[in-house]
Design a protein around this motif. Sequence first.
Motif, PDB file in Angstrom:
ATOM      1  N   GLN A 153       0.831  -1.205   0.000  1.00 21.10           N
ATOM      2  CA  GLN A 153       0.000   0.000   0.000  1.00 21.10           C
ATOM      3  C   GLN A 153       0.870   1.261   0.000  1.00 21.10           C
ATOM      4  O   GLN A 153       0.573   2.222  -0.710  1.00 21.10           O
ATOM      5  N   SER A 154       1.934   1.265   0.775  1.00 17.61           N
ATOM      6  CA  SER A 154       2.829   2.427   0.817  1.00 17.61           C
ATOM      7  C   SER A 154       3.480   2.671  -0.535  1.00 17.61           C
ATOM      8  O   SER A 154       3.540   3.813  -1.015  1.00 17.61           O
ATOM      9  N   MET A 155       3.955   1.616  -1.154  1.00 19.20           N
ATOM     10  CA  MET A 155       4.589   1.753  -2.471  1.00 19.20           C
ATOM     11  C   MET A 155       3.556   2.139  -3.530  1.00 19.20           C
ATOM     12  O   MET A 155       3.861   2.891  -4.450  1.00 19.20           O
ATOM     13  N   GLN A 156       2.326   1.662  -3.383  1.00 17.32           N
ATOM     14  CA  GLN A 156       1.250   2.035  -4.300  1.00 17.32           C
ATOM     15  C   GLN A 156       0.962   3.528  -4.207  1.00 17.32           C
ATOM     16  O   GLN A 156       0.737   4.192  -5.214  1.00 17.32           O
ATOM     17  N   ARG A 157       0.974   4.075  -2.997  1.00 14.92           N
ATOM     18  CA  ARG A 157       0.755   5.523  -2.819  1.00 14.92           C
ATOM     19  C   ARG A 157       1.807   6.327  -3.576  1.00 14.92           C
ATOM     20  O   ARG A 157       1.497   7.331  -4.224  1.00 14.92           O
ATOM     21  N   VAL A 158       3.052   5.880  -3.492  1.00 14.31           N
ATOM     22  CA  VAL A 158       4.135   6.544  -4.214  1.00 14.31           C
ATOM     23  C   VAL A 158       3.904   6.413  -5.715  1.00 14.31           C
ATOM     24  O   VAL A 158       4.041   7.382  -6.476  1.00 14.31           O
ATOM     25  N   HIS A 159       3.537   5.216  -6.137  1.00 15.85           N
ATOM     26  CA  HIS A 159       3.308   4.941  -7.560  1.00 15.85           C
ATOM     27  C   HIS A 159       2.249   5.883  -8.152  1.00 15.85           C
ATOM     28  O   HIS A 159       2.483   6.511  -9.190  1.00 15.85           O
TER      29      HIS A 159
ATOM     30  N   SER B 152       7.898   6.062 -11.821  1.00 18.17           N
ATOM     31  CA  SER B 152       6.672   5.288 -11.599  1.00 18.17           C
ATOM     32  C   SER B 152       6.865   3.857 -12.098  1.00 18.17           C
ATOM     33  O   SER B 152       6.373   2.912 -11.476  1.00 18.17           O
ATOM     34  N   ASP B 153       7.617   3.694 -13.164  1.00 23.55           N
ATOM     35  CA  ASP B 153       7.905   2.353 -13.687  1.00 23.55           C
ATOM     36  C   ASP B 153       8.794   1.572 -12.719  1.00 23.55           C
ATOM     37  O   ASP B 153       8.559   0.385 -12.466  1.00 23.55           O
ATOM     38  N   VAL B 154       9.799   2.223 -12.160  1.00 26.64           N
ATOM     39  CA  VAL B 154      10.684   1.563 -11.193  1.00 26.64           C
ATOM     40  C   VAL B 154       9.881   1.105  -9.970  1.00 26.64           C
ATOM     41  O   VAL B 154      10.032  -0.029  -9.493  1.00 26.64           O
ATOM     42  N   VAL B 155       9.006   1.967  -9.460  1.00 26.82           N
ATOM     43  CA  VAL B 155       8.201   1.622  -8.291  1.00 26.82           C
ATOM     44  C   VAL B 155       7.230   0.491  -8.638  1.00 26.82           C
ATOM     45  O   VAL B 155       7.059  -0.463  -7.861  1.00 26.82           O
ATOM     46  N   ALA B 156       6.602   0.565  -9.809  1.00 30.71           N
ATOM     47  CA  ALA B 156       5.676  -0.496 -10.221  1.00 30.71           C
ATOM     48  C   ALA B 156       6.395  -1.836 -10.354  1.00 30.71           C
ATOM     49  O   ALA B 156       5.897  -2.880  -9.910  1.00 30.71           O
TER      50      ALA B 156
ATOM     51  N   ARG C 258       9.114  -2.677  -8.818  1.00 26.55           N
ATOM     52  CA  ARG C 258       9.478  -3.121  -7.469  1.00 26.55           C
ATOM     53  C   ARG C 258       8.287  -3.813  -6.811  1.00 26.55           C
ATOM     54  O   ARG C 258       8.442  -4.846  -6.157  1.00 26.55           O
ATOM     55  N   LEU C 259       7.104  -3.253  -6.984  1.00 19.50           N
ATOM     56  CA  LEU C 259       5.899  -3.891  -6.455  1.00 19.50           C
ATOM     57  C   LEU C 259       5.750  -5.298  -7.028  1.00 19.50           C
ATOM     58  O   LEU C 259       5.446  -6.238  -6.295  1.00 19.50           O
ATOM     59  N   ARG C 260       5.971  -5.451  -8.313  1.00 20.76           N
ATOM     60  CA  ARG C 260       5.872  -6.776  -8.935  1.00 20.76           C
ATOM     61  C   ARG C 260       6.927  -7.725  -8.362  1.00 20.76           C
ATOM     62  O   ARG C 260       6.649  -8.894  -8.106  1.00 20.76           O
ATOM     63  N   ALA C 261       8.131  -7.218  -8.139  1.00 27.98           N
ATOM     64  CA  ALA C 261       9.191  -8.057  -7.561  1.00 27.98           C
ATOM     65  C   ALA C 261       8.835  -8.493  -6.143  1.00 27.98           C
ATOM     66  O   ALA C 261       9.305  -9.538  -5.678  1.00 27.98           O
ATOM     67  N   LEU C 262       8.009  -7.712  -5.474  1.00 25.51           N
ATOM     68  CA  LEU C 262       7.580  -8.024  -4.110  1.00 25.51           C
ATOM     69  C   LEU C 262       6.263  -8.803  -4.092  1.00 25.51           C
ATOM     70  O   LEU C 262       5.623  -8.926  -3.061  1.00 25.51           O
ATOM     71  N   HIS C 263       5.870  -9.326  -5.243  1.00 28.72           N
ATOM     72  CA  HIS C 263       4.644 -10.127  -5.387  1.00 28.72           C
ATOM     73  C   HIS C 263       3.387  -9.320  -5.103  1.00 28.72           C
ATOM     74  O   HIS C 263       2.448  -9.793  -4.458  1.00 28.72           O
ATOM     75  N   ALA C 264       3.370  -8.090  -5.601  1.00 29.91           N
ATOM     76  CA  ALA C 264       2.187  -7.240  -5.525  1.00 29.91           C
ATOM     77  C   ALA C 264       1.943  -6.673  -6.915  1.00 29.91           C
ATOM     78  O   ALA C 264       2.865  -6.585  -7.726  1.00 29.91           O
ATOM     79  N   THR C 265       0.717  -6.311  -7.194  1.00 27.27           N
ATOM     80  CA  THR C 265       0.398  -5.744  -8.502  1.00 27.27           C
ATOM     81  C   THR C 265       0.099  -4.262  -8.364  1.00 27.27           C
ATOM     82  O   THR C 265      -0.804  -3.878  -7.628  1.00 27.27           O
ATOM     83  N   PRO C 266       0.852  -3.404  -9.054  1.00 26.18           N
ATOM     84  CA  PRO C 266       0.592  -1.971  -9.009  1.00 26.18           C
ATOM     85  C   PRO C 266      -0.696  -1.657  -9.754  1.00 26.18           C
ATOM     86  O   PRO C 266      -1.090  -2.387 -10.665  1.00 26.18           O
ATOM     87  N   ASP C 267      -1.340  -0.580  -9.364  1.00 27.22           N
ATOM     88  CA  ASP C 267      -2.552  -0.146 -10.046  1.00 27.22           C
ATOM     89  C   ASP C 267      -2.356   1.289 -10.520  1.00 27.22           C
ATOM     90  O   ASP C 267      -2.416   2.222  -9.730  1.00 27.22           O
ATOM     91  N   GLY C 268      -2.118   1.444 -11.812  1.00 32.80           N
ATOM     92  CA  GLY C 268      -1.918   2.766 -12.399  1.00 32.80           C
ATOM     93  C   GLY C 268      -3.065   3.188 -13.286  1.00 32.80           C
ATOM     94  O   GLY C 268      -2.900   4.077 -14.122  1.00 32.80           O
ATOM     95  N   ARG C 269      -4.230   2.547 -13.103  1.00 35.11           N
ATOM     96  CA  ARG C 269      -5.388   2.923 -13.914  1.00 35.11           C
ATOM     97  C   ARG C 269      -5.821   4.351 -13.583  1.00 35.11           C
ATOM     98  O   ARG C 269      -5.680   4.803 -12.451  1.00 35.11           O
ATOM     99  N   SER C 270      -6.345   5.018 -14.583  1.00 32.16           N
ATOM    100  CA  SER C 270      -6.691   6.433 -14.411  1.00 32.16           C
ATOM    101  C   SER C 270      -7.660   6.666 -13.257  1.00 32.16           C
ATOM    102  O   SER C 270      -7.489   7.618 -12.492  1.00 32.16           O
ATOM    103  N   ALA C 271      -8.645   5.799 -13.095  1.00 29.94           N
ATOM    104  CA  ALA C 271      -9.609   5.982 -11.997  1.00 29.94           C
ATOM    105  C   ALA C 271      -8.921   5.834 -10.643  1.00 29.94           C
ATOM    106  O   ALA C 271      -9.208   6.589  -9.709  1.00 29.94           O
ATOM    107  N   THR C 272      -8.003   4.882 -10.533  1.00 30.42           N
ATOM    108  CA  THR C 272      -7.279   4.678  -9.277  1.00 30.42           C
ATOM    109  C   THR C 272      -6.377   5.862  -8.979  1.00 30.42           C
ATOM    110  O   THR C 272      -6.333   6.351  -7.847  1.00 30.42           O
TER     111      THR C 272
END
Length: 191
Positions: free
Chosen positions: A47-53, A93-97, A99-113
């Motif tokens: 969640q913290s990394m997603q906020r940055v993303h 944003s790509d580096v953070v996304a 990193r999220l994938r490397a940590l077994h999480a899926t980033p959400d960069g959709r416009s609504a999100t």
Amino acid sequence: MAMAATAKSTTRKSAPTRSSTTRSSGVATTRRERAEHGFVASPDLAQSMQRVHVDLVELHLQGKQAHWNVVGKNFRDLHLQLDEIVESAREFSDVVAERLRALHATPDGRSATVAKSTSLPEYPNGEVDTAETVDLITERLEAVVATMREVHDQVDEEDPTSADILHEIIATLEQYAWMVGAENRTPAAKR
């Protein structure tokens, strides 16, 4: 062909360690498969990394909006500088996304999100004077840095590698904020 078949048959499959769960921000965890046995982000870290993303994605979009619509004195230099900021925000944003994938999480960069969860204020529509653009972009650079500084300690406690990524981004964005903001500064009084 025989080697490929042998390799397939000897590949060890591990049991999933996490099911996919979606959080309100859209970030989700994944399950480990096949040979994956690395570090898995906690929901709080993800969640913290997603906020940055999302803030970096929004900075990229707002920087481009500013780039297209800036007018006034020193237009060309600011126009080009905005493109540097946009490119850095996109790369970060790509580096953070990733990193999220490397940590077994899926980033959400959709416009609504991004629109729903960014900490950046909305950028004005239409032409914006260079002096106002300087202030608006400086404010947004500082807002992204504030998000990273807010989540930093929790990220560092769980995953120093992700914190190192934040350090690099913070240093670059603070430098941009200083350089852009200097456009509207006046010299300090001499003693």
